[in-house]
Design an enzyme around this catalytic site. Sequence first.
Site, PDB file in Angstrom:
ATOM      1  N   GLY A  17     -30.177 -27.106   3.338  1.00 50.22           N
ATOM      2  CA  GLY A  17     -28.737 -26.916   3.117  1.00 50.22           C
ATOM      3  C   GLY A  17     -28.089 -26.045   4.181  1.00 50.22           C
ATOM      4  N   ILE A  24     -24.409 -19.715   4.294  1.00 47.02           N
ATOM      5  CA  ILE A  24     -25.569 -18.821   4.275  1.00 47.02           C
ATOM      6  C   ILE A  24     -26.752 -19.503   4.964  1.00 47.02           C
ATOM      7  CG2 ILE A  24     -27.273 -17.784   2.700  1.00 47.02           C
ATOM      8  CD1 ILE A  24     -24.857 -17.214   0.771  1.00 47.02           C
ATOM      9  N   ASP A  83     -32.275 -35.013   1.128  1.00 52.13           N
ATOM     10  CA  ASP A  83     -31.778 -34.666  -0.201  1.00 52.13           C
ATOM     11  C   ASP A  83     -32.927 -33.990  -0.945  1.00 52.13           C
ATOM     12  OD1 ASP A  83     -31.111 -34.594  -2.854  1.00 52.13           O
ATOM     13  OD2 ASP A  83     -30.796 -36.747  -3.062  1.00 52.13           O
ATOM     14  N   VAL A  84     -32.790 -32.703  -1.231  1.00 53.75           N
ATOM     15  CA  VAL A  84     -33.921 -31.953  -1.802  1.00 53.75           C
ATOM     16  C   VAL A  84     -34.273 -32.373  -3.228  1.00 53.75           C
ATOM     17  CG1 VAL A  84     -33.622 -29.907  -0.341  1.00 53.75           C
ATOM     18  CG2 VAL A  84     -32.437 -30.036  -2.561  1.00 53.75           C
ATOM     19  N   ASN A 110     -32.445 -23.040   0.184  1.00 54.70           N
ATOM     20  CA  ASN A 110     -31.058 -22.566   0.142  1.00 54.70           C
ATOM     21  C   ASN A 110     -30.091 -23.619  -0.410  1.00 54.70           C
ATOM     22  OD1 ASN A 110     -28.653 -20.893   1.309  1.00 54.70           O
ATOM     23  ND2 ASN A 110     -28.451 -22.900   2.277  1.00 54.70           N
ATOM     24  N   SER A 166     -28.958 -16.440  -7.097  1.00 54.76           N
ATOM     25  CA  SER A 166     -27.601 -15.881  -7.152  1.00 54.76           C
ATOM     26  C   SER A 166     -27.606 -14.786  -8.204  1.00 54.76           C
ATOM     27  CB  SER A 166     -26.598 -16.963  -7.563  1.00 54.76           C
ATOM     28  OG  SER A 166     -25.346 -16.378  -7.914  1.00 54.76           O
ATOM     29  N   TYR A 179     -24.730 -23.985 -13.377  1.00 52.23           N
ATOM     30  CA  TYR A 179     -25.097 -23.259 -12.150  1.00 52.23           C
ATOM     31  C   TYR A 179     -25.948 -22.028 -12.488  1.00 52.23           C
ATOM     32  CZ  TYR A 179     -24.468 -20.777  -7.702  1.00 52.23           C
ATOM     33  OH  TYR A 179     -24.679 -20.109  -6.511  1.00 52.23           O
ATOM     34  N   LYS A 183     -29.869 -21.228 -11.481  1.00 52.09           N
ATOM     35  CA  LYS A 183     -30.255 -20.082 -10.652  1.00 52.09           C
ATOM     36  C   LYS A 183     -31.207 -19.142 -11.404  1.00 52.09           C
ATOM     37  CE  LYS A 183     -28.062 -21.106  -6.849  1.00 52.09           C
ATOM     38  NZ  LYS A 183     -28.807 -21.357  -5.599  1.00 52.09           N
TER      39      LYS A 183
HETATM   40  N1  LIG Z   1     -21.310 -18.126  -1.244  1.00 50.22           N
HETATM   41  C1  LIG Z   1     -21.592 -17.373  -2.296  1.00 50.22           C
HETATM   42  O1  LIG Z   1     -20.762 -16.574  -2.756  1.00 50.22           O
HETATM   43  C2  LIG Z   1     -22.951 -17.431  -2.934  1.00 50.22           C
HETATM   44  C3  LIG Z   1     -23.289 -16.455  -3.885  1.00 50.22           C
HETATM   45  C4  LIG Z   1     -24.522 -16.484  -4.489  1.00 50.22           C
HETATM   46  C5  LIG Z   1     -25.429 -17.468  -4.148  1.00 50.22           C
HETATM   47  N2  LIG Z   1     -25.095 -18.408  -3.219  1.00 50.22           N
HETATM   48  C6  LIG Z   1     -26.105 -19.410  -2.888  1.00 50.22           C
HETATM   49  O2  LIG Z   1     -26.309 -19.402  -1.491  1.00 50.22           O
HETATM   50  C7  LIG Z   1     -26.705 -20.704  -1.061  1.00 50.22           C
HETATM   51  C8  LIG Z   1     -25.813 -21.183   0.072  1.00 50.22           C
HETATM   52  O3  LIG Z   1     -24.485 -21.275  -0.407  1.00 50.22           O
HETATM   53  P1  LIG Z   1     -23.213 -21.293   0.555  1.00 50.22           P
HETATM   54  O4  LIG Z   1     -22.231 -20.367  -0.026  1.00 50.22           O
HETATM   55  O5  LIG Z   1     -23.619 -21.133   1.968  1.00 50.22           O
HETATM   56  O6  LIG Z   1     -22.614 -22.744   0.270  1.00 50.22           O
HETATM   57  P2  LIG Z   1     -22.831 -24.165   0.933  1.00 50.22           P
HETATM   58  O7  LIG Z   1     -22.248 -25.108  -0.046  1.00 50.22           O
HETATM   59  O8  LIG Z   1     -22.347 -24.160   2.320  1.00 50.22           O
HETATM   60  O9  LIG Z   1     -24.420 -24.322   0.985  1.00 50.22           O
HETATM   61  C9  LIG Z   1     -25.165 -25.199   0.178  1.00 50.22           C
HETATM   62  C10 LIG Z   1     -25.651 -26.356   1.021  1.00 50.22           C
HETATM   63  O10 LIG Z   1     -26.536 -27.187   0.245  1.00 50.22           O
HETATM   64  C11 LIG Z   1     -26.258 -28.523   0.571  1.00 50.22           C
HETATM   65  N3  LIG Z   1     -26.709 -29.462  -0.454  1.00 50.22           N
HETATM   66  C12 LIG Z   1     -26.066 -29.813  -1.586  1.00 50.22           C
HETATM   67  N4  LIG Z   1     -26.794 -30.731  -2.242  1.00 50.22           N
HETATM   68  C13 LIG Z   1     -27.912 -30.943  -1.518  1.00 50.22           C
HETATM   69  C14 LIG Z   1     -29.043 -31.763  -1.685  1.00 50.22           C
HETATM   70  N5  LIG Z   1     -29.173 -32.580  -2.735  1.00 50.22           N
HETATM   71  N6  LIG Z   1     -30.013 -31.732  -0.736  1.00 50.22           N
HETATM   72  C15 LIG Z   1     -29.884 -30.924   0.326  1.00 50.22           C
HETATM   73  N7  LIG Z   1     -28.826 -30.124   0.552  1.00 50.22           N
HETATM   74  C16 LIG Z   1     -27.856 -30.140  -0.379  1.00 50.22           C
HETATM   75  C17 LIG Z   1     -24.750 -28.579   0.737  1.00 50.22           C
HETATM   76  O11 LIG Z   1     -24.362 -29.728   1.433  1.00 50.22           O
HETATM   77  C18 LIG Z   1     -24.508 -27.272   1.495  1.00 50.22           C
HETATM   78  O12 LIG Z   1     -24.626 -27.475   2.885  1.00 50.22           O
HETATM   79  C19 LIG Z   1     -26.664 -21.581  -2.305  1.00 50.22           C
HETATM   80  O13 LIG Z   1     -27.970 -21.633  -2.872  1.00 50.22           O
HETATM   81  C20 LIG Z   1     -25.736 -20.833  -3.223  1.00 50.22           C
HETATM   82  O14 LIG Z   1     -25.957 -21.142  -4.579  1.00 50.22           O
HETATM   83  C21 LIG Z   1     -23.881 -18.425  -2.609  1.00 50.22           C
HETATM   84  O1  LIG Z   2     -23.496 -17.789  -6.871  1.00 47.72           O
HETATM   85  C1  LIG Z   2     -22.331 -17.734  -6.482  1.00 47.72           C
HETATM   86  O2  LIG Z   2     -21.764 -18.675  -5.876  1.00 47.72           O
HETATM   87  C2  LIG Z   2     -21.545 -16.511  -6.676  1.00 47.72           C
HETATM   88  O3  LIG Z   2     -20.472 -16.411  -6.177  1.00 47.72           O
HETATM   89  C3  LIG Z   2     -22.130 -15.430  -7.491  1.00 47.72           C
HETATM   90  C4  LIG Z   2     -21.052 -14.841  -8.337  1.00 47.72           C
HETATM   91  O4  LIG Z   2     -20.659 -13.653  -7.743  1.00 47.72           O
HETATM   92  C5  LIG Z   2     -21.492 -14.631  -9.730  1.00 47.72           C
HETATM   93  O5  LIG Z   2     -21.795 -15.889 -10.299  1.00 47.72           O
HETATM   94  C6  LIG Z   2     -20.427 -13.912 -10.514  1.00 47.72           C
HETATM   95  O6  LIG Z   2     -20.829 -13.731 -11.837  1.00 47.72           O
END
Ligand SMILES: NC(=O)c1ccc[n+]([C@@H]2O[C@H](COP(=O)([O-])OP(=O)(O)OC[C@H]3O[C@@H](n4cnc5c(N)ncnc54)[C@H](O)[C@@H]3O)[C@@H](O)[C@H]2O)c1
Ligand SMILES: O=C(O)C(=O)C[C@H](O)[C@H](O)CO
Length: 274
Positions: A17, A24, A83-84, A110, A166, A179, A183
């Site tokens: 991803g 991230i 696709d994971v 990720n 998360s 979600y 997680k």
């Molecule tokens: N941004 C935040 O605030 C936040 C907070 C907590 C956790 N996270 C976690 O961090 C990670 C990255 O999130 P991000 O914010 O960079 O968002 P993002 O949506 O850019 O990253 C997720 C990526 O996973 C890809 N994806 C979706 N389905 C898929 C599949 N079936 N196979 C392969 N890839 C697939 C998406 O296309 C995307 O590129 C995620 O696991 C997310 O849950 C993000």
């Molecule tokens: O996992 C995410 O995409 C988040 O943004 C984490 C959030 O801060 C969290 O779910 C808030 O309760």
Amino acid sequence: MTVELTGLDGKVAVVTGAGRMRSIGRAIAVELARAGCDVVITGTGRDPSGYPDDEQAAGWRDIDSVAEEVRALGRRALPVVCDVSDEVAVEDLLARTVDELGRVDVVVNNAAASRGGDRVPVVDLEVEAWDRVLAINLRGTFLMTRAFARHLVVQGEGGSIINISSIGGKLSGAGTAAYSASKAGVQSLTSSTAKELGKHRIRVNAICPGVTETGRLDDQSSETWQAYVAANLPLGRVGTPQEVAYAAVFLASDQAAWVSGQAWNVDGGQLTVR
Ligand SMILES: NC(=O)c1ccc[n+]([C@@H]2O[C@H](COP(=O)([O-])OP(=O)(O)OC[C@H]3O[C@@H](n4cnc5c(N)ncnc54)[C@H](O)[C@@H]3O)[C@@H](O)[C@H]2O)c1
Ligand SMILES: O=C(O)C(=O)C[C@H](O)[C@H](O)CO
């Protein structure tokens, strides 16, 4: 005295991803390359469930740019559509990684999705949305872990698996059931696999980011957003993808050799010890 992170030079890392610029996954791929890793960057180009949004298509858009950033740091990059949640695609990803880069040392799970399950109370949640979020976030992490851990065991040189969970998996909110459950499941999977794989010197940890400034935040209205930040984030700001990536590089490095089975909050102080 400076503490230098070591053990990553010439290693091979896989980051799922990571095909979007403001993400991230991209930050982790780049920081692992800076630390010396060759990097397999995966993204999706289609939505296997046919879910009506562009979340998957967008996950492939920038993959070549991310690969170029890795190459600019002097490391090899291998962009792969995967696709994971698809068992065959994950096995193909492992085969291509080993064929083209020769080995695997670090796996960062990720990839994730939330759309369809965002801001929907359980009583209104469609089964398809629940299944989709769980399939990508939890089944995908399981499939990746199973395939790559089997290889790491045979390779016999240890390894580091890092699951991006998360704080939402610890602090389930209203309207985030699918979600948050996915997680929380990732954290549980992290614990089980850390216990199973420790004897092979394979460490498994989760990172639990709080709100991080990626493309996923684009639809937050600034007023709501400022209020949320003020009420919930002691450090007064959201995090950057790079700040999450630093935690991943540490967990991948030799300096984390005695850290396994943890779910590390990287969240600006939003969740604190009790
Ligand atoms: N941004 C935040 O605030 C936040 C907070 C907590 C956790 N996270 C976690 O961090 C990670 C990255 O999130 P991000 O914010 O960079 O968002 P993002 O949506 O850019 O990253 C997720 C990526 O996973 C890809 N994806 C979706 N389905 C898929 C599949 N079936 N196979 C392969 N890839 C697939 C998406 O296309 C995307 O590129 C995620 O696991 C997310 O849950 C993000
Ligand atoms: O996992 C995410 O995409 C988040 O943004 C984490 C959030 O801060 C969290 O779910 C808030 O309760």
